[in-house]
Design a protein around this motif. Structure first.
Motif, PDB file in Angstrom:
ATOM      1  N   ALA B 169      12.535  37.489  11.509  1.00  0.00           N
ATOM      2  CA  ALA B 169      13.387  37.015  12.606  1.00  0.00           C
ATOM      3  C   ALA B 169      14.845  37.166  12.203  1.00  0.00           C
ATOM      4  O   ALA B 169      15.194  36.999  11.027  1.00  0.00           O
ATOM      5  N   THR B 171      18.979  36.235  13.351  1.00  0.00           N
ATOM      6  CA  THR B 171      19.923  35.559  14.228  1.00  0.00           C
ATOM      7  C   THR B 171      21.337  35.834  13.730  1.00  0.00           C
ATOM      8  O   THR B 171      21.521  36.246  12.584  1.00  0.00           O
ATOM      9  N   ASP B 176      20.406  27.942  15.087  1.00  0.00           N
ATOM     10  CA  ASP B 176      19.236  28.787  14.892  1.00  0.00           C
ATOM     11  C   ASP B 176      18.236  28.615  16.026  1.00  0.00           C
ATOM     12  O   ASP B 176      17.507  27.637  16.077  1.00  0.00           O
ATOM     13  N   ILE B 180      14.494  30.971  11.917  1.00  0.00           N
ATOM     14  CA  ILE B 180      14.503  31.937  10.811  1.00  0.00           C
ATOM     15  C   ILE B 180      14.015  31.339   9.500  1.00  0.00           C
ATOM     16  O   ILE B 180      13.562  32.079   8.620  1.00  0.00           O
ATOM     17  N   ARG B 181      14.094  30.019   9.341  1.00  0.00           N
ATOM     18  CA  ARG B 181      13.615  29.435   8.077  1.00  0.00           C
ATOM     19  C   ARG B 181      12.112  29.204   8.060  1.00  0.00           C
ATOM     20  O   ARG B 181      11.564  28.713   7.084  1.00  0.00           O
ATOM     21  N   HIS B 183      10.022  31.862   8.897  1.00  0.00           N
ATOM     22  CA  HIS B 183       9.466  33.210   8.959  1.00  0.00           C
ATOM     23  C   HIS B 183       9.242  33.771   7.554  1.00  0.00           C
ATOM     24  O   HIS B 183       9.793  33.265   6.584  1.00  0.00           O
ATOM     25  N   GLY B 186      13.634  35.601   7.099  1.00  0.00           N
ATOM     26  CA  GLY B 186      14.628  35.235   8.104  1.00  0.00           C
ATOM     27  C   GLY B 186      15.962  35.846   7.697  1.00  0.00           C
ATOM     28  O   GLY B 186      16.331  35.806   6.517  1.00  0.00           O
ATOM     29  N   ARG B 188      20.058  35.889   8.586  1.00  0.00           N
ATOM     30  CA  ARG B 188      21.151  35.267   9.333  1.00  0.00           C
ATOM     31  C   ARG B 188      22.405  36.086   9.106  1.00  0.00           C
ATOM     32  O   ARG B 188      22.900  36.208   7.978  1.00  0.00           O
TER      33      ARG B 188
END
Lengths: 154, 551
Positions: B169, B171, B176, B180-181, B183, B186, B188
């Protein structure tokens, strides 16, 4: 077990030639049996970096697919080709589906011990896709490079 | 939006032909179900309790109106007139016939869609922030990098038989919205103090029976190295991930078994060996992809709309929808409009063919032809002029799509559960329906504020119960359905895993339990605290007491 070998982009059924196989354990133990071995069998939980120095003496490396789902040997093959420069035959042994052979070729395999499928079906499967997005051990041009090479008008 | 060129179109077309051949081999009996299973699973086709289920990829949740019209057509022609949006921004059809699936895939290919890698132990559809390209809070459009990853991961020859499925994921916001944390990876996108933009790389998050919050293994990765770094992570995982136990095969187990530092060292060592190879895209190709995501030509508008203000004052229902379902847009005079797929008593994520057509038409007229799917099983019209919001709201309301409950207690994530799923222990959908009926009063919902309820019908946690402010997990005890409550989870930037608060409850009591927890929160909240804030301040004990004392 029928053996298919890759020549260029085609498969040729090949009669099993006599290989003198040795397991990594026997090779390491330096037993008498390993003295004139031509093929090294590497299980799929072996870090191939640790056998890099042993590769030169072998014509064939055999990598294992205990089940079709166990894909570790795809990475082993790429490392053997791309990082450790092995240029001999890399043979796939075990549970191999024709639908996987294209990916194996892309990772550097060039010989396959296949149970059921005939050469024609496997050859057809090899042509399932015309392009690839990412570079791999087969050195075909990834799609992004073809895009860059396209005439500017496109 | 990204558009296929001849290479993309050829590859998707060839995948349909390949799958058509595989289906023919199955229908003729040349393949047994056992042999066919791994092949269909590479293409999103599951065999569920009652029928086949086809999962169609919606890359990073972005759809055009033409694509949505096609999804409606498929629902009507090949299914029972509806589809189901999932927590991974995909859409599922619950009733296709095997013989029709190749034709469905042909229809999808016509509009540049597919079911590639929507199942199997491979890199799955990349997910992202549903407000990408529209949100006022983003560094840049994360979908550029999602598309880069989509292409790299499609038919990746080395990573198609991983130990287990693999979800990424992306972003580009501090807020968020893509979890994302939670997956496998993740990403960022963020900007350093020096003004350089790159990725924070988070690895090893996940839900299921062993939930973990991901570890940051790199604070800053320059953008140009993204693919080589991902390739290093995936190679370490492919070689070292466990394969002896299905439930210990995800990358989270590998990362946490040896510790994040050891894992990081392995990735960095592998990356050092490959970072100079041709895996990373040249700048020209990134720019080619970036051009597809250039912002639409937004009109120069005043920040506020007089027409909107007039309607807001005159229509309380519209005013409520504005407050709850619309969000700030980065361009003045525009707004992001959320479409709830959670009507009172409805099935979370379900949408009829007629509703799909209506959303597609609205996107064409009012939202630059774009629609987004969210991981919370809703839809979004990302670029609506404030002047047009009233017309959009009226059209949505006419289709039952204007429920003003985004982020509120009835905006529930629920897995399909025992109504569809072959793995489920209990039903999930009826619990969601009953909770939304219990809290049907909109004014009360708004007063309760943000409250995320997530329901899973088994320990595989497809309903994300571990990260629900209130999580509900269905367990089977001797043939009877029980529901276990967890509290304090979050899938957002303040990610946390919920704690189990006590013994399981019957389905009837589970709904009442939510009500007790909400009542306790309302009595004890301070200032503008959300449910989760009050829970974090007070801890689990008083909530447990509220839940079980009277029972």
């Amino acid at each position: 077990m029928p053996l298919l070998k890759l020549f260029g982009s085609d498969f040729v059924p090949t009669l099993e030639e006599p290989l003198r196989e040795v397991s990594l354990a026997d090779w390491r133990a330096k037993t008498q049996a390993q003295a004139d071995a031509t093929a090294l069998v590497i299980e799929n939980d072996i870090n191939v970096e640790k056998v890099a120095e042993d590769l030169a003496g072998f014509r064939v490396i055999i990598l294992m697919f205990p089940t079709f789902k166990d894909g570790r040997a795809y990475s082993q093959a790429r490392l053997l080709r791309e990082r450790f420069g092995f240029t001999g035959e890399i043979r796939a042994r075990g549970d191999i589906l024709r639908d996987q052979v294209l990916f194996m070729v892309r990772c550097g395999f060039d010989a396959f011990e296949l149970a059921g499928d005939d050469a024609a079906a496997v050859r057809a499967a090899l042509a399932d896709f015309s392009f690839a997005y990412q570079p791999a051990a087969d050195h075909i041009e990834p799609v992004w490079r073809r895009r860059l090479d396209r005439p500017a008008a496109a | 939006m990204y558009r296929y060129d001849e290479f993309d179109a050829t590859l998707v077309g060839e995948r349909v032909s390949q799958f058509r051949g595989q289906v023919e081999r199955r229908l003729s009996g040349a393949l047994s179900e056992d042999q066919f299973k791994p092949l269909r699973l590479m293409n999103g086709l599951y065999l569920q309790l009652h029928a086949y289920m086809l999962r169609v990829a919606v890359p990073y949740g972005t759809l055009s109106s033409r694509q949505m019209h096609k999804l409606a057509h498929i629902a009507r022609k090949y299914d029972k007139g509806y589809g189901h949006f999932t927590t991974r921004q995909n859409i599922q059809y619950n009733w296709p016939a095997l013989v029709d699936v190749p034709d469905i895939l042909d229809d999808l290919a016509e509009v540049e869609m597919h079911a590639i890698q929507t199942s199997g132990n491979c890199i799955r559809n990349v997910t992202s922030d549903q407000y990408a390209g529209a949100g006022a809070d983003e560094v840049e459009d994360p979908r550029i990098w999602c598309e880069v990853i989509r292409q790299w991961s499609t038919f990746h020859p080395e990573f198609t038989y991983l130990p287990r499925k693999f979800k990424i994921a992306v972003t580009a916001s501090q807020n968020d919205r893509a979890a994302i944390r939670l997956h496998d990876i993740g990403l960022r996108i963020h900007k350093t103090d020096a003004g350089e933009v790159g990725f924070e790389v988070i690895v090893g998050g996940g839900l299921g029976r062993t939930p973990y919050i991901g570890h940051t293994i790199r604070e800053f990765l320059p953008k140009k190295h993204l693919l080589s770094y991902l390739e290093a992570v995936l190679r370490v995982y492919n070689l070292e991930g466990r394969r002896d136990n299905l439930y210990k095969a995800r990358i989270k187990i590998l990362v946490n078994a040896g510790g994040a530092q050891k894992f990081t060292d392995m990735v960095e060592a592998e990356w050092a060996a490959i970072r100079k190879s041709e895996i990373d895209l040249p700048a020209e190709e990134v720019e080619r992809i970036r051009a597809y995501f250039a912002p639409p030509d937004f009109e120069v508008l005043p920040a506020e709309s007089a027409a909107l203000e007039q309607k807001r004052k005159g229509d309380t229902a519209f005013a409520r929808w504005l407050r709850v379902n619309t969000v700030a847009h980065k361009s003045p005079g525009y707004a992001i409009a959320n479409i709830s797929l959670k009507p009172v008593g409805g099935i979370p994520g379900d949408i009829s063919d007629v509703q799909m057509e209506a959303v597609a038409d609205l996107a064409a007229h009012y939202s630059q032809d774009e629609i987004r799917a969210t991981h919370e099983q809703n839809l979004v019209l990302p670029h609506v002029r404030k002047d047009d919001l009233y017309a959009v709201w009226q059209a949505l309301a006419a289709q039952g799509l204007a429920t003003p409950n985004i982020r509120l207690v009835s905006d529930i994530i629920a897995c399909p559960g025992l109504d569809y799923c072959a793995l489920a222990n209990t039903r999930s959908i009826p619990i969601a329906q009953r909770i939304s009926e219990r809290f049907a009063d909109l004014e009360q919902q708004e007063d309760i504020g943000e409250l995320k309820i997530k329901i899973s019908g088994c320990i595989n946690a497809c309903g994300h119960h571990h990260v629900g402010h209130i999580g509900i997990l269905g367990v089977d005890k001797k043939g009877e359905e029980f529901y276990q409550i967890t509290l304090g989870g979050s899938g957002a930037e303040d990610a946390s895993l919920g704690e189990i608060v006590g013994r399981g409850l019957s389905s009837g009591d589970a709904v009442g339990a939510v009500e007790k927890l909400v009542d306790y929160y309302r009595e004890n909240r301070q200032d503008n605290e959300r449910f989760i804030d009050t829970y974090r301040r007070l801890g689990a004990d008083p909530f447990k007491e509220a839940l079980y004392a009277a029972a």
